[in-house]
Design a protein around this motif. Structure first.
Motif, PDB file in Angstrom:
ATOM      1  N   ALA A  25     -11.920  -0.637 114.557  1.00 51.69           N
ATOM      2  CA  ALA A  25     -12.442  -0.880 113.205  1.00 51.69           C
ATOM      3  C   ALA A  25     -11.636  -1.963 112.500  1.00 51.69           C
ATOM      4  CB  ALA A  25     -12.417   0.416 112.402  1.00 51.69           C
ATOM      5  N   TRP A  26     -10.302  -1.816 112.523  1.00 48.23           N
ATOM      6  CA  TRP A  26      -9.550  -2.823 111.763  1.00 48.23           C
ATOM      7  C   TRP A  26      -9.294  -4.090 112.565  1.00 48.23           C
ATOM      8  CZ3 TRP A  26      -6.373   1.940 110.921  1.00 48.23           C
ATOM      9  CH2 TRP A  26      -5.430   2.158 111.936  1.00 48.23           C
ATOM     10  N   THR A  27      -9.888  -4.206 113.732  1.00 46.61           N
ATOM     11  CA  THR A  27      -9.935  -5.507 114.386  1.00 46.61           C
ATOM     12  C   THR A  27     -11.256  -6.201 114.066  1.00 46.61           C
ATOM     13  OG1 THR A  27      -8.674  -4.544 116.180  1.00 46.61           O
ATOM     14  CG2 THR A  27      -9.643  -6.695 116.593  1.00 46.61           C
ATOM     15  N   VAL A  28     -12.344  -5.436 114.110  1.00 50.57           N
ATOM     16  CA  VAL A  28     -13.667  -6.053 113.990  1.00 50.57           C
ATOM     17  C   VAL A  28     -13.997  -6.417 112.545  1.00 50.57           C
ATOM     18  CG1 VAL A  28     -16.121  -5.683 114.345  1.00 50.57           C
ATOM     19  CG2 VAL A  28     -14.477  -4.949 116.076  1.00 50.57           C
ATOM     20  N   ILE A  29     -13.676  -5.500 111.621  1.00 49.96           N
ATOM     21  CA  ILE A  29     -14.059  -5.770 110.225  1.00 49.96           C
ATOM     22  C   ILE A  29     -13.383  -7.039 109.690  1.00 49.96           C
ATOM     23  CG2 ILE A  29     -14.017  -4.855 107.869  1.00 49.96           C
ATOM     24  CD1 ILE A  29     -14.361  -2.049 109.149  1.00 49.96           C
ATOM     25  N   PRO A  30     -12.073  -7.202 109.909  1.00 51.00           N
ATOM     26  CA  PRO A  30     -11.459  -8.467 109.442  1.00 51.00           C
ATOM     27  C   PRO A  30     -12.092  -9.696 110.086  1.00 51.00           C
ATOM     28  CG  PRO A  30      -9.756  -6.880 109.930  1.00 51.00           C
ATOM     29  CD  PRO A  30     -11.043  -6.275 110.394  1.00 51.00           C
ATOM     30  N   LEU A  31     -12.518  -9.552 111.360  1.00 51.42           N
ATOM     31  CA  LEU A  31     -13.156 -10.708 111.999  1.00 51.42           C
ATOM     32  C   LEU A  31     -14.424 -11.095 111.244  1.00 51.42           C
ATOM     33  CD1 LEU A  31     -12.719 -10.048 115.829  1.00 51.42           C
ATOM     34  CD2 LEU A  31     -11.884 -12.004 114.526  1.00 51.42           C
ATOM     35  N   PHE A  32     -15.164 -10.083 110.772  1.00 54.29           N
ATOM     36  CA  PHE A  32     -16.355 -10.373 109.972  1.00 54.29           C
ATOM     37  C   PHE A  32     -15.979 -11.097 108.693  1.00 54.29           C
ATOM     38  CE2 PHE A  32     -18.969  -7.379 112.419  1.00 54.29           C
ATOM     39  CZ  PHE A  32     -20.153  -8.106 112.435  1.00 54.29           C
ATOM     40  N   LEU A  33     -14.948 -10.573 108.028  1.00 59.18           N
ATOM     41  CA  LEU A  33     -14.531 -11.201 106.773  1.00 59.18           C
ATOM     42  C   LEU A  33     -14.133 -12.653 107.014  1.00 59.18           C
ATOM     43  CD1 LEU A  33     -12.442  -8.343 105.106  1.00 59.18           C
ATOM     44  CD2 LEU A  33     -14.823  -8.968 104.718  1.00 59.18           C
ATOM     45  N   LEU A  34     -13.428 -12.865 108.137  1.00 57.28           N
ATOM     46  CA  LEU A  34     -12.989 -14.237 108.427  1.00 57.28           C
ATOM     47  C   LEU A  34     -14.178 -15.126 108.734  1.00 57.28           C
ATOM     48  CD1 LEU A  34      -9.770 -13.676 110.549  1.00 57.28           C
ATOM     49  CD2 LEU A  34      -9.964 -14.354 108.162  1.00 57.28           C
ATOM     50  N   ALA A  35     -15.194 -14.563 109.387  1.00 55.88           N
ATOM     51  CA  ALA A  35     -16.377 -15.365 109.697  1.00 55.88           C
ATOM     52  C   ALA A  35     -17.013 -15.882 108.409  1.00 55.88           C
ATOM     53  CB  ALA A  35     -17.372 -14.539 110.490  1.00 55.88           C
ATOM     54  N   ILE A  36     -16.981 -15.036 107.359  1.00 55.84           N
ATOM     55  CA  ILE A  36     -17.532 -15.481 106.067  1.00 55.84           C
ATOM     56  C   ILE A  36     -16.793 -16.727 105.584  1.00 55.84           C
ATOM     57  CG2 ILE A  36     -17.823 -14.840 103.640  1.00 55.84           C
ATOM     58  CD1 ILE A  36     -18.055 -11.935 104.555  1.00 55.84           C
ATOM     59  N   LEU A  37     -15.477 -16.723 105.787  1.00 56.17           N
ATOM     60  CA  LEU A  37     -14.689 -17.858 105.301  1.00 56.17           C
ATOM     61  C   LEU A  37     -14.749 -19.053 106.256  1.00 56.17           C
ATOM     62  CD1 LEU A  37     -11.513 -16.004 104.008  1.00 56.17           C
ATOM     63  CD2 LEU A  37     -13.528 -16.726 102.741  1.00 56.17           C
ATOM     64  N   ALA A  38     -15.020 -18.773 107.527  1.00 54.48           N
ATOM     65  CA  ALA A  38     -14.981 -19.861 108.507  1.00 54.48           C
ATOM     66  C   ALA A  38     -16.104 -20.872 108.266  1.00 54.48           C
ATOM     67  CB  ALA A  38     -15.085 -19.294 109.924  1.00 54.48           C
ATOM     68  N   VAL A  39     -17.257 -20.377 107.808  1.00 53.83           N
ATOM     69  CA  VAL A  39     -18.397 -21.286 107.633  1.00 53.83           C
ATOM     70  C   VAL A  39     -18.102 -22.373 106.593  1.00 53.83           C
ATOM     71  CG1 VAL A  39     -20.816 -21.421 106.995  1.00 53.83           C
ATOM     72  CG2 VAL A  39     -20.005 -19.529 108.426  1.00 53.83           C
ATOM     73  N   PRO A  40     -17.725 -21.997 105.363  1.00 51.53           N
ATOM     74  CA  PRO A  40     -17.401 -23.078 104.413  1.00 51.53           C
ATOM     75  C   PRO A  40     -16.188 -23.903 104.839  1.00 51.53           C
ATOM     76  CG  PRO A  40     -16.852 -20.945 103.475  1.00 51.53           C
ATOM     77  CD  PRO A  40     -17.613 -20.674 104.730  1.00 51.53           C
TER      78      PRO A  40
END
Lengths: 365, 205, 623
Positions: free
Chosen positions: A92-107
């Protein structure tokens, strides 16, 4: 005690909200963006702050619960259950942060190309080879309006495509995209107008590019952001955005031949300016060398030496001993000048005006 | 701990790793060489980044002499082979052979170093001094660093040989010879990279 | 003293410390030297905050200020935090893996003396025309001969010598942890502090060698007129930045990973609970170590390397947030369900978690390359890395200090003074650095010796300075605590004063020079705790009582380092007007160093043996 402690932990978050609401000097702070690029940067900073606030809140809430609930109680000598871990939680705490980072990776990626869209094709992707090479003229988009910007210890030189030069105060038309070609004469500097754009370094032997646009006319504060010597802190400059019409008038004016000053004092000053060798470093109207800041429009300047308020007193102190005000400045001291001689030089410098009164008023001077 | 091994049946098959001390030296040497690799990588990177910065001075293709460098390469490769022979002898407990092959290694290394000095002198005479250009500085820094490693290796091997001239192969000096040979192979591999990245590419590109 | 009794030769105390190869004594040398450098660099920080307390102050000049920023950064990273971490690594790691010493005790001593003499060489700059002034990053051309002062020569040579010390120590730790573990102590049973020490040491091997190379190039440029970084002669100034950050970024992890390890020891000990997700923690450490080398360009987003390279490095940087997050949550869940005792060590360790998260989230924000064009080289960055270094590493070090102090010195530190210090330090820290985030965003570049009035920066700078003074007060209280406790505190006689879990607490207090009379047999992670539950609370021996082999002390490490110190000074003196030629310095130093090395190599040193009877006697005396 416990309540106070947890309150302390949350102060940072509250402080963010309070302080972001509005602080810092207008037309300096990046928290009050005045152009499209700084607006983009500000919006994405806020985006990252919101995303990160999720992380902060989760951690702080967990921490708060732990600290309050799981204290050792007096007389309780048994060991707690020795938990080894939990694969589910780890996932859980590996995958969820990856999602959050994906949000930031696009911009992050799109923004990088947005910022790099300077209208100049410097083949920036190829790092090692092309950095040191001069950019061919044909690489520059015809649309781009490129101001060559050179950092010196400790002042700024701006060379306009029309062929004239100004020092420490750069004029641009408001509402238009301007490209700055960033270079350096001696050491590395960094060109930064916080309210309008991010910073890009001025590096000896390299040409970098930065675009910016000011939404409205006004005087914006600029700074050198890379340590460049003892007076790095004082290497400020101004970016002055004019209405496009006013800007064109100013460009026209800058290209005019110098007129003989009207006052006699100023005329004397001009002679002294040549006799004392000032002109050896400071050009006026394209005459003289450009070792020091060009003084063609000195009378319009907001500051002396980029950081002192422009008045006769400061100018006098500066000419007498520049090094005392700006440690490491390359201009020599002139302690031998008589007061009258200084007055004449100051009168001459003040007569060098290129802005009309109306524009000055608009800029609120 | 197990710092002594059972020697009743003669020297063990791998005398360099028979004691904890030997194992430590063995691992330590590998780690050290890993660090050396990164250091050389930085010098290589700097050289490749600056080789076009000739600042009007001589360019790589004008100055390098491939035949000389080829001979040097052969010398160093051979010396690496002879150091293998030395370790091979050590594992068979043939001390005289070990010494002989080690001395040959040292001799080949010394000739290599001689050629390198000759090479540098030649280049300086052709106008490529250390301060001539960024290319010159980075070339001398990279190849000179390698040369300094060769020199250090030669002194090290000589000291080992003189110190142990009558000692026979023991569990104390076996790891030392072994570590030296590791070092020497490393020097050799670095030279192979210098040969291709500096000389071959310098002449071809 | 235990060691006095067993050594056949009578040695004076001073000679004993100068020649020691005992990892526990070297640890204490590291701790003392590191603390002295820490105080020095801290005093500089306070003076800088005095200068910045109000706009346009004239307390110190721009030049002096630049010397202070450079020395503050350089000393804190290379000469204060690194040696203090090494102190704990040296003391704790051999004990935790059940070893009698490190793999190369001689090299261990050499590492210390190289670091020490390197630090002294750097500090000498104050007496020869001024300290280095181009920032701890020493970007060229500001650090070149043309624009930089003589101080930068001291920076180059001083760091070269002390960096060599760090490098050999790193190699030593790697070999120690891989080769010297007690029977049963498998890699997946070593405490997390040993894992982080191992990964840190690997990073040292791969990061300090590029630094050595970079410093060598800068030295060649400055002293021997090389052209590496001279743009007009074909050189390239950006190469220096690449080399520096290939070292510089891993350096951050070199420092923070041991702090992670310390936290991972202290939190389980005072939660009375096993570390949550040990395996995940180990892999997170490895991933952080690996990614640490893939992200150096994020220090150079504004250099103009191009959008593609920037994007790649930005994404790689963000990914580091994931393993770090794993660690944070594992610490939280170690405490979850535990029985927490909040003494000073635990206060520091627990407060580390939320503080480090704040530094971590700004790290992710900084990783967004286009937005970094705003943050870069401003006080936002200053705030960020102080949240990592002070809020992370220093809090970890203080936790470790209070935790391991009784094992190292035989008495605890005073708890009341400790708690006062914690609160002062913690509040002072947030006051100092939190507002600096905002200062950066409103337009304050970093490394400025002053700021102008009416730019909206006065209040926050004032707050920041006050916070710094409070932190300084906390450090003063720590010093008082150390002196007070040394004089007044009760001697510890038990082996395990904290009811802790790992092997170091299975040794006697004070630890005898051979550590373990019999090497222990390890049956689990947290071996001591395992024996408390499943055994009689004592480690089972893995070997019969026998005589113990110990290495001899040696003066050679001191001499080798002294020689290199003199060589370094010789190189610097090419641009000093001294009446002794630089070549003489270099020759003398070289002879001392290489002569000592030759002596070491010619004279085999087989160490000595402590007889079985003496060991038995000492064991009886200590228990």
């Amino acid at each position: 005690m416990k309540g106070w402690k947890s309150f302390l932990r949350f102060t940072p978050l509250m402080a963010i909200l309070l302080l972001l609401a509005g602080c810092g000097e207008q037309r300096l702070t990046a928290l009050d963006p005045m152009g499209p690029q700084s607006q983009w940067i500000f919006d994405n900073m806020m985006l990252s702050l919101y995303v990160m606030a999720i992380v902060i809140i989760v951690v702080f809430v967990l921490f708060f619960i732990v600290v309050v609930r799981f204290r050792h109680k007096e007389g309780d000598d048994e060991y707690p259950e020795q938990v080894h871990g939990s694969t589910k939680l780890e996932v859980a705490w590996t995958v969820i942060p990856l999602f959050l980072l994906a949000i930031l990776a696009v911009p992050t990626i799109t923004g990088q190309f947005y910022l790099a869209d300077t209208g100049v094709d410097a083949e920036e992707t190829d790092v090692a080879e092309d950095e040191s090479e001069e950019v061919d003229e044909e690489d520059i988009d015809e649309e781009a309006y490129v101001i060559e910007t050179t950092g010196h210890q400790f002042w700024w030189e701006f060379d306009y495509p029309e062929g004239f030069t100004v020092g420490n105060e750069v004029y641009v038309p408001a509402g238009e995209r301007i490209t700055f070609q960033l270079e350096a004469e001696d050491v590395i500097h960094s060109f930064w107008v916080p309210a309008l754009a991010g910073k890009v370094d001025n590096i000896p032997g390299v040409s970098n590019y930065l675009w910016l646009e000011a939404d409205e006319p006004g005087v914006y504060q600029g700074k050198c952001a890379e340590l460049c010597g003892p007076s790095h802190a004082l290497m400020d400059f101004k970016l002055i955005a004019l209405e496009p019409d006013d800007y064109e008038a100013w460009v026209e004016e800058m290209q005019q031949e110098e007129e003989e000053p009207e006052e006699t004092l100023a005329q004397d000053g001009r002679e002294l300016f040549e006799q004392e060798g000032c002109i050896g470093c400071h050009a006026t109207e394209g005459a003289g060398s450009a070792q020091g800041p060009t003084l063609t429009n000195f009378g319009d300047r907001e500051t002396v030496a980029g950081f002192l308020e422009a008045n006769d007193e400061n100018l006098r102190d500066w000419i007498r001993d520049p090094g005392a005000l700006k440690q490491g400045a390359n201009m020599p001291a002139y302690p031998g000048l008589e007061d009258e001689e200084l007055d004449a030089i100051i009168a001459y410098l003040n007569s060098l005006e290129k802005l009309d009164e109306e524009t000055k008023e608009e800029l609120d001077r | 701990m197990a710092n002594s091994a059972d020697l009743s049946k003669g020297l063990p098959a791998n005398p360099e790793k028979a004691t904890l001390d030997g194992k430590n030296k063995f691992l330590g040497a590998w780690v050290f060489l890993a660090g050396e690799t990164t250091m050389f990588a930085v010098f290589f990177g700097t050289y490749l980044g600056l080789q076009s910065g000739t600042a009007g001075g001589p360019e790589p293709s004008e100055i390098f002499q491939l035949p000389l460098v080829f001979i040097m390469t052969m010398l160093l490769l051979t010396s690496s082979l002879t150091s293998v022979m030395a370790i091979y002898a050590m594992k068979k407990n043939q001390f005289q052979k070990l010494k002989r092959w080690m001395w040959i290694t040292v001799a080949l290394g010394a000739v290599f170093l001689g050629f390198e000095i000759y090479e540098f002198v030649e280049y300086v005479e052709h106008g490529l001094g250390f301060t001539t250009s960024a290319f010159a500085s980075s070339f001398y820094a990279l190849v000179g660093l390698h040369g300094a490693h060769v020199l250090f290796g030669l002194l090290w091997a000589t000291l080992l040989l003189v110190r142990n001239r009558n000692a026979g192969i023991t569990l104390t000096n076996a790891p030392k010879f072994y570590v030296f040979s590791l070092y020497w192979h490393f020097i050799d591999v670095v030279w192979v990279f210098i040969f291709s990245a500096v000389y071959l590419m310098g002449i071809g590109g | 003293m235990v060691s006095e009794a067993t050594n056949t030769r009578q040695k004076s105390v001073l000679w004993d410390w100068l020649t020691t190869v005992d990892h526990k004594k070297i640890a204490i040398l590291y701790l003392i030297a590191g603390t002295l450098f820490f105080l020095k660099a801290g005093a500089m920080a306070v003076m800088m905050r005095v200068q910045l307390i109000a706009p346009e102050m004239e307390f110190i000049s721009g030049q002096t200020f630049n010397e202070f920023i450079t020395m503050h950064g350089t000393i804190m990273l290379f000469l204060a935090v690194t040696p203090i971490l090494f102190a704990f690594m040296n003391f704790v790691v051999p004990l935790q893996i059940g070893a009698r010493d490190v793999a190369f005790p001689f090299v261990n001593a050499l590492g210390f003396w190289l670091f020490f003499f390197g630090g002294v060489l750097l500090s000498l700059s104050w007496f020869f025309g001024g300290a280095p002034d181009a920032g701890w990053t020493s970007y060229v051309p500001l650090a070149s001969r043309e624009f930089g002062g003589i101080g930068i020569d001291f920076y180059v040579l001083g760091l070269q010598v002390s960096g060599l010390g760090t490098l050999v120590s790193g190699i030593n730790f790697i070999v120690t942890i891989i080769n010297m573990r007690a029977p049963g102590m498998t890699m997946m049973r070593i405490p997390l502090f040993c894992w982080t020490t191992l990964v840190t040491s690997i990073l040292i091997v791969f990061a300090f060698t590029p630094l050595a190379a970079g410093l060598a190039l800068l030295m060649l440029d400055r002293i021997f007129d090389g052209q590496f970084f001279i743009p007009g002669e074909g050189g390239n100034v950006v190469i220096w930045q690449h080399i520096f950050w290939i070292f510089g970024h891993p350096e951050v992890y070199i420092l923070v990973l041991p702090a992670f390890g310390m936290i991972s020891e202290v939190i389980p000990a005072f939660s009375k609970k096993r570390l949550f997700g040990y395996t995940a923690m180990v892999f997170a450490t490895l991933i952080i170590g690996f990614l640490g080398f893939m992200v150096w360009v994020h220090h150079m987003f504004t250099v103009g390397i191009g959008p593609i390279a920037n994007s790649v490095f930005a994404i790689a940087t963000m990914v580091i947030g994931v393993p770090t997050g794993i660690k944070i949550f594992n610490w939280l869940f170690t405490m979850w369900g535990g029985k927490l005792t909040f003494n000073t060590a635990m206060l520091f360790a627990a407060s580390f978690v939320p503080t480090f998260v704040l530094g971590g989230v700004t790290g992710v924000m900084l990783a967004m390359a286009p937005v970094d064009h705003l943050y870069h080289d401003t006080y936002f960055v200053v705030a960020h890395f102080h949240y990592i270094i002070v809020g992370g590493i220093v809090l970890g070090i203080f936790a470790a200090l209070f935790y391991w102090y009784p094992k190292m010195f035989g008495h605890k530190l005073n708890e009341t003074l400790g708690k006062i210090m914690f609160w002062l330090f913690y509040i002072g820290f947030h006051l100092t650095f939190f507002v600096q985030h905002i200062l950066g965003l409103i337009g304050m570049p970093r490394r400025v010796y002053t700021y102008l009035e009416e730019q909206g920066m006065d209040t926050m700078n004032f707050i920041s300075s006050i916070g710094a003074f409070i932190m300084a007060a906390a450090v003063v209280i720590l010093i008082i605590n150390i002196i007070y406790s040394a004089l007044k505190a009760e001697r510890i006689t038990v082996d395990d004063p904290w009811d802790a879990r790992t092997l170091e607490w299975a040794t006697h207090t004070p630890v005898p020079e051979y550590n373990f009379a019999q090497t222990p047999q390890v049956r689990s992670l947290d071996p001591l705790f395992y024996e408390k539950i499943h055994g009689n609370g004592k480690m089972k021996p893995a070997e019969p009582m026998d005589e113990i082999h110990m290495p001899n002390g040696s003066f050679i490490p001191f001499m080798m380092s002294l020689g290199l110190f003199i060589v370094g000074f010789g190189f610097i003196s090419f641009h000093l007007d001294l009446f002794i030629s630089p070549y003489i310095w270099i020759a003398v130093g070289g002879i001392i160093t290489f002569g000592s090395m030759a002596m070491r190599s010619i004279k085999d040193d087989h160490g000595y043996h402590i007889p079985k009877e003496t060991v038995e006697e000492m064991e009886k005396e200590l228990s």
